[in-house]
Design a protein around this motif. Structure first.
Motif, mmCIF file in Angstrom:
data_model
loop_
_atom_site.group_PDB
_atom_site.id
_atom_site.type_symbol
_atom_site.label_atom_id
_atom_site.label_comp_id
_atom_site.label_asym_id
_atom_site.label_seq_id
_atom_site.Cartn_x
_atom_site.Cartn_y
_atom_site.Cartn_z
ATOM 1 N N ARG A 47 7.848 12.104 -5.307
ATOM 2 C CA ARG A 47 8.687 12.432 -4.144
ATOM 3 C C ARG A 47 9.664 13.566 -4.443
ATOM 4 O O ARG A 47 10.061 14.307 -3.535
ATOM 5 C CB ARG A 47 9.464 11.197 -3.687
ATOM 6 N N LEU A 48 10.047 13.711 -5.713
ATOM 7 C CA LEU A 48 10.985 14.766 -6.098
ATOM 8 C C LEU A 48 10.276 16.066 -6.465
ATOM 9 O O LEU A 48 10.928 17.035 -6.864
ATOM 10 C CB LEU A 48 11.848 14.308 -7.283
ATOM 11 N N ARG A 409 5.829 -3.119 -1.615
ATOM 12 C CA ARG A 409 5.927 -1.793 -1.002
ATOM 13 C C ARG A 409 6.605 -0.849 -1.969
ATOM 14 O O ARG A 409 7.685 -1.112 -2.474
ATOM 15 C CB ARG A 409 6.734 -1.861 0.299
ATOM 16 N N ARG A 410 5.967 0.281 -2.237
ATOM 17 C CA ARG A 410 6.499 1.235 -3.209
ATOM 18 C C ARG A 410 6.986 2.495 -2.507
ATOM 19 O O ARG A 410 6.741 2.705 -1.325
ATOM 20 C CB ARG A 410 5.436 1.584 -4.248
ATOM 21 N N VAL A 411 7.623 3.341 -3.297
ATOM 22 C CA VAL A 411 8.222 4.548 -2.735
ATOM 23 C C VAL A 411 7.173 5.464 -2.130
ATOM 24 O O VAL A 411 7.396 6.125 -1.127
ATOM 25 C CB VAL A 411 9.017 5.294 -3.833
ATOM 26 N N ARG A 412 5.979 5.508 -2.710
ATOM 27 C CA ARG A 412 4.955 6.425 -2.243
ATOM 28 C C ARG A 412 4.102 5.824 -1.127
ATOM 29 O O ARG A 412 3.121 6.407 -0.710
ATOM 30 C CB ARG A 412 4.040 6.847 -3.398
ATOM 31 N N ALA A 416 6.786 4.767 3.900
ATOM 32 C CA ALA A 416 8.061 5.357 3.465
ATOM 33 C C ALA A 416 8.237 6.733 4.060
ATOM 34 O O ALA A 416 7.275 7.435 4.348
ATOM 35 C CB ALA A 416 8.077 5.430 1.934
ATOM 36 N N PRO A 417 9.480 7.138 4.293
ATOM 37 C CA PRO A 417 9.734 8.463 4.843
ATOM 38 C C PRO A 417 9.147 9.557 3.951
ATOM 39 O O PRO A 417 9.102 9.417 2.729
ATOM 40 C CB PRO A 417 11.271 8.539 4.891
ATOM 41 N N THR A 418 8.694 10.620 4.549
ATOM 42 C CA THR A 418 8.036 11.691 3.798
ATOM 43 C C THR A 418 8.899 12.937 3.672
ATOM 44 O O THR A 418 8.436 13.951 3.166
ATOM 45 C CB THR A 418 6.709 12.061 4.486
ATOM 46 N N ARG A 419 10.126 12.889 4.134
ATOM 47 C CA ARG A 419 10.979 14.057 4.058
ATOM 48 C C ARG A 419 11.285 14.396 2.612
ATOM 49 O O ARG A 419 11.633 13.523 1.819
ATOM 50 C CB ARG A 419 12.278 13.771 4.818
ATOM 51 N N ARG A 420 11.133 15.653 2.240
ATOM 52 C CA ARG A 420 11.379 16.092 0.860
ATOM 53 C C ARG A 420 12.860 15.960 0.531
ATOM 54 O O ARG A 420 13.726 16.399 1.289
ATOM 55 C CB ARG A 420 10.943 17.545 0.699
#
Length: 425
Positions: A47-48, A409-412, A416-420
């Motif tokens: 995500r980062l 449920r995981r971060v990816r 989950a929101p997809t905003r960078r």
């Protein structure tokens, strides 16, 4: 050509890398399992925008690398296994979600993690001391002890807490803490049997040492081995075995010295208590576990319910499958409860999972096996050790099945929101 390739691949963002490493150190010290830690850090790195992130977690170290193979940057942290801290674990988990969803930049996330580490415990020394005595007394009842054993176990638990406070001021005692604590507790149990009347010394000793038994470490080790975390699982398994040996040696030596000083205690069976005593123990034990595991007060109802489901499931499973395999049903119940909690509260499942399986882990069984071997009761010791391993495998299998039925449920995850996230600041 090397310079061209280097230009095409930018250096990993220092703030993002720093946050990932700070988060890894924090979650490791607060008791997160290796396989979950690596999954969380990997998902967060995606995500980062940290390409090619790889992680290798062990009980005493954490390694990470970022970038393609040709231009990897590798980082290593020397870490030490810390006491489980469920409140701080949930707090840093919330910070990781905020960074992953772009609500705060990584640099601010690192600052928040530092602030969490510096925050005081919600439970003071006095309440923690009471929790030591309470969980020993409650565990004594669950181990089949009567009134005298419960009183003795409570006194021994309070005494163990006092010795821990003394040992904390003498760093050299840390290397021999477990065998020395077992020596003192077992010797005191023999003395109490002479002073306070006949009682089951073994049950009282087990209850007094319940917080030191590495049943949870053993279960986590087998869970990591089942998850193909071979290095970390093997290290934890070895550590649990060494702790068992130290405790068994201390108990054997303490019994011999106390018997030589006071005489052999009378061999008696633990007394019986009415049925409501078990219900009281099932409430007292998780409440004391909340204090010892430093869980947030808001999670107390969930922890009590999860523990009750685990014990109830274990009893139903024991009636249908046998005592050892009954742990499978209890683990499935706790695993499902922790997954539901994680989805509803958006907090790590360990908050409910760890206290819920504490009453199911085979620490007391393994301790009985080793003490039997120390007393040259080879056949009984081997049978008890086999029962311990079977119980641990049943627990791990139950947790894995619960993870398949209700995955975390995981971060990816797509939901989950997809905003960078913002990487500056």
């Amino acid at each position: 050509m090397a310079s061209t390739a280097q230009t095409e691949y930018p250096e990993p963002n220092p703030a993002a890398v720093g946050f990932v490493m700070h988060l890894g150190r924090a979650m490791h010290s607060y008791g997160e399992a290796s396989h979950r830690l690596e999954d969380i850090l990997g998902a967060l790195s995606d995500r980062l925008g940290l390409q090619g992130a790889q992680f290798f977690s062990q009980p005493t170290s954490l390694m990470a690398s970022f970038g393609p193979v040709e231009f990897q940057r590798t980082y290593m942290l020397r870490v030490q296994p810390g006491d489980v801290d469920l409140r701080n674990l949930a707090a840093v988990h919330a910070v990781s979600l905020e960074v992953a969803q772009g609500h705060i930049p990584p640099a601010e996330g690192s600052a928040r993690i530092a602030a969490i580490a510096a925050s005081p415990s919600p439970y003071g020394p006095f309440l923690t001391t009471l929790a030591f005595g309470g969980i020993s007394g409650a565990s004594c009842q669950l181990l089949g002890g009567g009134l005298r054993e419960i009183v003795a176990g409570t006194v021994l638990g309070l005494g163990l807490r006092g010795f821990m406070l003394v040992a904390a001021r003498v760093p050299r005692l840390g290397r021999v803490f477990e065998p020395l604590a077992a020596l003192l507790v077992s010797g005191a149990a023999v003395a109490l049997a002479h002073v306070g009347g006949p009682l089951s010394v073994l049950v009282a000793t087990l209850a007094g040492l319940i917080v030191l038994l590495p049943g949870l470490t053993l279960t986590n080790a087998l869970n990591e081995l089942a998850s193909r975390q071979l290095a970390s699982g093997t290290a934890r398994l070895s550590g649990a075995f060494i702790t068992f040996l130290g405790l068994a040696f201390g108990v054997a030596l303490g019994n011999r010295l106390a018997t030589a000083a006071f005489g052999a205690p009378a061999a008696v069976q633990a007394g019986s208590l009415p049925g409501w005593a078990g219900l009281v123990a099932l409430v007292v034990s998780p409440l004391c576990g909340v204090v010892l595991l430093k869980a947030a007060p808001r999670d107390i109802p969930w922890i009590v319910v999860g523990t009750a489901l685990g014990v109830g499931g274990g009893q139903v499973g024991a009636a249908a499958l046998g005592v050892e395999l009954g742990a499978f049903a209890g683990a499935v119940a706790v695993g499902l409860a922790s997954s539901i909690y994680a989805r509803l509260q958006n907090r790590p499942p360990a908050v409910v999972l760890v206290p819920g399986i504490l009453l199911l882990v085979p620490g007391s069984v393994g301790f009985r096996g080793l003490t039997s071997l120390m007393e040259r009761q080879t056949l009984a010791g081997i049978e008890t050790a086999f029962s311990m391993m079977l119980t641990a495998v049943a627990l791990v299998s139950g947790l894995l099945i619960a993870g398949v039925i209700a995955p975390e449920r995981r971060v990816r995850d797509p939901g989950a929101p997809t905003r960078r996230p913002r990487l500056s600041g």
